[in-house]
Design a protein around this motif. Structure first.
Motif, mmCIF file in Angstrom:
data_model
loop_
_atom_site.group_PDB
_atom_site.id
_atom_site.type_symbol
_atom_site.label_atom_id
_atom_site.label_comp_id
_atom_site.label_asym_id
_atom_site.label_seq_id
_atom_site.Cartn_x
_atom_site.Cartn_y
_atom_site.Cartn_z
ATOM 1 N N ASP A 311 -1.362 -10.422 4.236
ATOM 2 C CA ASP A 311 -0.930 -9.061 4.574
ATOM 3 C C ASP A 311 -0.564 -8.320 3.287
ATOM 4 O OD1 ASP A 311 0.209 -6.718 5.476
ATOM 5 O OD2 ASP A 311 1.351 -7.666 7.083
ATOM 6 N N SER A 312 -1.540 -7.653 2.695
ATOM 7 C CA SER A 312 -1.305 -6.971 1.415
ATOM 8 C C SER A 312 -0.300 -5.834 1.563
ATOM 9 C CB SER A 312 -2.621 -6.438 0.841
ATOM 10 O OG SER A 312 -3.178 -5.445 1.673
ATOM 11 N N ASP A 313 -0.266 -5.195 2.741
ATOM 12 C CA ASP A 313 0.673 -4.087 2.941
ATOM 13 C C ASP A 313 2.125 -4.566 2.880
ATOM 14 O OD1 ASP A 313 -1.267 -2.152 3.158
ATOM 15 O OD2 ASP A 313 -1.454 -2.344 5.319
ATOM 16 N N ALA A 314 2.388 -5.754 3.417
ATOM 17 C CA ALA A 314 3.753 -6.293 3.363
ATOM 18 C C ALA A 314 4.167 -6.546 1.916
ATOM 19 C CB ALA A 314 3.845 -7.576 4.182
ATOM 20 N N TYR A 315 3.244 -7.081 1.115
ATOM 21 C CA TYR A 315 3.539 -7.287 -0.311
ATOM 22 C C TYR A 315 3.798 -5.946 -1.000
ATOM 23 C CZ TYR A 315 2.267 -12.250 -0.354
ATOM 24 O OH TYR A 315 2.239 -13.607 -0.155
ATOM 25 N N CYS A 316 3.011 -4.927 -0.636
ATOM 26 C CA CYS A 316 3.193 -3.597 -1.238
ATOM 27 C C CYS A 316 4.566 -3.018 -0.909
ATOM 28 C CB CYS A 316 2.108 -2.641 -0.739
ATOM 29 S SG CYS A 316 0.509 -2.881 -1.518
ATOM 30 N N ILE A 317 4.978 -3.162 0.348
ATOM 31 C CA ILE A 317 6.285 -2.627 0.755
ATOM 32 C C ILE A 317 7.397 -3.328 -0.022
ATOM 33 C CG2 ILE A 317 7.897 -2.344 2.669
ATOM 34 C CD1 ILE A 317 5.372 -2.222 4.516
ATOM 35 N N GLU A 339 -4.605 -8.791 -5.376
ATOM 36 C CA GLU A 339 -5.473 -9.973 -5.309
ATOM 37 C C GLU A 339 -6.003 -10.170 -3.892
ATOM 38 O OE1 GLU A 339 -2.936 -13.042 -6.721
ATOM 39 O OE2 GLU A 339 -3.253 -12.582 -8.853
ATOM 40 N N ILE A 340 -5.138 -9.925 -2.906
ATOM 41 C CA ILE A 340 -5.548 -10.075 -1.505
ATOM 42 C C ILE A 340 -6.556 -9.001 -1.122
ATOM 43 C CG2 ILE A 340 -4.741 -9.923 0.889
ATOM 44 C CD1 ILE A 340 -2.043 -11.077 -0.163
#
Length: 668
Positions: A311-317, A339-340
């Motif tokens: 979940d790239s969005d969770a990492y972004c948040i 990377e994801i």
């Protein structure tokens, strides 16, 4: 005789044990179905024990390969998971690898085994057994001897499954040699299906992107109606995960964090990574970083990643939560997100900026050309669908700036201002650019783009704090009224420019004020020199030129003043510089007139920037090129997205090459 006895004995043993394999298959089906549900994945799960007939046929064909077929065969029990997309296949493969013991030597990715010139039977095959220490298995009744059983699991897309069903069972499991022409035909079909799978994945990615920005392409009226509808849908079934997530997406767009927290908190028991991510975001947005609720939001975001590590969005948040407090930690989160998903604009741009700040260098940026290209494509797709605005424009602007494509960067940032609905959007972009100050020497257009954004936030949103800082800067003296003459510098090739010169000289006979232009002897810039020579007492003409002129360009010494701007070529820098000077002299844009004749990309920027600021813009339509393009571009001369009018945007005027029309325009 011995061989026949061996076969009969093996068949008899298999018949005795087959009930166990049938029970094992049902157990595996139940486990796989529950795993998919927990990970918010949807697919068809099938499982079965090998039939006696199939076992017998295999013993006859391959019995010599096994000393003990019942123990050695790995496919006496089989399961299949059929999914919509290749991305889902990858997710399910990760789930299998995390939750079962994998027999590496017996498992394979059929796609990876294909040669570069081959197409064929595409799917992932795993030979697995159950993990005794897997906490997920708590609650399942598992006989002890089942832990010693193997099962083959195939993971496929719908198209891979179709090809396998129609072709594989016929071609590869038959008792005859397939004719070469039929084999080639099957490979051609497989190649088409492989391409189609990739096309499906692209379509799914675009649809997901569209859905995640669900409210962004709606007008206020449409958004209000959609919210009203989704409120009723939610109230009818507050536990329906799909409806809750869709409702939450709309609430996120209007920043209704309270309602988001309320509806998402009621479905946390469904263990959805999306719910944890969106709930974590809402809590972090609503509460201060020192509060328990904020920390609860951070924990939900981490839980989302635990459930779905992709979940790239969770990492972004999470990166956004640490960006100001701990840039190194934020950088790690953004790097992981990029990377994801190397096409995630938020992840890639934040990673680039923080890594540049850390290294104090742009040297690594060229190594990420492929990632930047993917991100640009994603942003352009968002712009095409008018979603994620203005951020898609600001992201493209940053990427072009870092790649040295400065004209495109200026145009993108200008569009970003254009589509910004609130001042904080532009101010946030300025804060991001401020992180690049350490590499300003490598980005000669950075300060000019910052001026562009500052001017935009002052005059589009009347941002008082920015205005006070801006007006404290020293400036060249300019007296109103002001007319800007812009456009083509192609004196020898532009049709009608001689007539334009005659008409504009006549039109300015009674004008007293300042005329701003490009400061060289070429094209419309040279016409301004002619005006100064013709009316020396009435006019002050100011030319804005690069510090180092390109080959062939000459300063027009007839101008009253020449203002040299740092740089070695004509660019939007000169346009921003003269607007900065005009505004620093407290001359409101609405009192400035711009006359445009033809022109290329820089002229296009010049016309649009003047329009954005609310200046009166008159373009000679018959001059063609950029003047005609801007006049015909309804998106710039009439409205924003969704037909919404932009109060800052003046209506561009189409002028003919006529003394009277030009005179009336500048005196209006």
């Amino acid at each position: 005789m011995k061989n026949e006895e061996f076969i009969e004995k093996q068949i008899s043993l298999f018949k005795e044990k087959r009930k166990d394999y049938q029970a094992y298959a049902e157990l595996i089906k139940e486990i796989l179905s529950k795993l998919l549900k927990q990970k918010n994945l949807y697919g068809i799960v099938q499982a079965r024990a090998k039939t006696v007939a199939s076992f017998t046929e295999k013993i006859f064909r391959k019995g010599h390969l096994y000393a003990n077929p019942i123990e050695d065969m790995t496919d006496l029990c089989g399961a299949r998971i059929i999914l919509d997309s290749m991305a889902d296949v990858q997710k399910v493969c990760r789930v299998i690898e995390e939750n079962f013991i994998i027999s590496i030597e017996d498992s394979e990715d059929k796609l990876e085994r294909l040669g570069v010139s081959e197409f064929g039977y595409l799917s992932n095959h795993y030979i697995i057994s159950l993990k005794k220490d897997n906490p997920f298995l708590v609650g399942f009744k598992i006989p002890e001897h089942f832990y010693h059983f193997l099962i083959e699991i195939q993971v496929r897309t719908l198209l891979q499954h179709a090809w396998a069903q129609v072709q594989h069972d016929t071609i590869y499991k038959g008792d005859f040699t397939v004719p070469k022409d039929l084999e080639r035909k099957s490979y051609r079909i497989a190649a088409v299906l492989e391409d189609t799978d990739h096309d499906f994945q692209e379509l799914i990615n675009e649809m997901i992107n569209f859905q995640e920005n669900y409210g962004a392409y709606l007008s206020k009226e449409q958004l209000d109606k959609e919210l009203e509808k989704m409120t009723i849908v939610y109230q009818a079934d507050p536990t329906n995960l799909s409806s809750v997530i869709r409702y939450a997406n709309l609430l996120r767009y209007i920043e209704d964090w309270d309602t988001m927290i309320e509806i998402l908190s009621k479905v946390v028991d469904q263990n959805s990574s999306i719910v944890f991510r969106e709930l974590g975001l809402a809590l972090c947005k609503k509460y201060e970083p020192e509060s328990e609720e904020y920390q609860k939001g951070i924990n939900y975001l981490k839980k989302a990643i635990t459930i779905d590590p992709q979940d790239s969005d969770a990492y972004c948040i999470l990166g956004g939560r640490w960006k100001d407090k701990d840039p190194e930690k934020a950088l790690d989160y953004y790097r992981k997100a990029a990377e994801i998903d190397p096409s995630n604009p938020y992840a890639v741009t934040n990673y680039l900026v923080l890594e540049i700040k850390r290294q104090k260098s742009l040297s690594f940026v060229s190594l990420l050309y492929s990632t930047i290209t993917k991100t640009l494509e994603k942003c352009q797709n968002q712009i095409h669908h008018k979603i994620n605005l203005p951020w898609a424009f600001f992201d493209i602007g940053l990427l072009y700036l870092l790649m040295g494509e400065n004209e495109k960067a200026y145009e993108s940032y200008l569009n970003g201002i254009r589509y910004s609905s609130e001042s904080w959007m532009v101010l946030t972009t300025l804060e991001t650019l401020a992180l690049l100050n350490d590499v300003q020497d490598a980005l000669p257009d950075l300060s000019s783009i910052e001026d562009l954004l500052t001017i935009g936030v002052i005059y589009k949103f009347h941002h008082q704090e920015s205005r006070e800082d801006f007006l404290s800067s020293p400036s060249l003296s300019i007296e109103p009224p002001v007319v800007i003459i812009a456009g083509s510098t192609r004196s020898s090739t532009e049709k009608g420019i001689t007539i334009f010169q005659e008409k504009i000289i006549e039109a300015f006979s009674n004008f007293n004020g300042t005329v701003v232009s490009g400061g060289t002897t070429d094209g419309v810039c040279g016409i301004v020199g002619e005006l100064q020579e013709k009316y020396p007492k009435n006019l002050v003409t100011i030319g804005f030129v690069p510090e180092k002129l390109p080959d062939g360009a000459k300063i027009d010494t007839r101008y009253s003043k020449i203002n040299k701007i740092k740089g070695s070529n004509f660019s939007p820098k000169q346009v921003i510089a003269y607007w900065k000077a005009i505004l620093l002299n407290s001359i409101e844009p609405a009192k400035v007139h711009l006359i445009g004749y033809s022109g290329g990309n820089i002229s296009g920027f010049e016309y649009r920037f003047a329009l954005l600021l609310g200046a009166k813009v008159g373009l000679i339509e018959e001059s063609g090129r950029m003047a005609r393009k801007v006049l015909k571009n309804e998106d710039w001369n009439t409205s924003l997205m969704n037909g919404k009018k932009d109060s800052m945007l003046s209506q561009v005027v189409s002028l003919t090459n006529s003394e009277k029309e030009i005179k009336d325009f500048i005196e209006k």
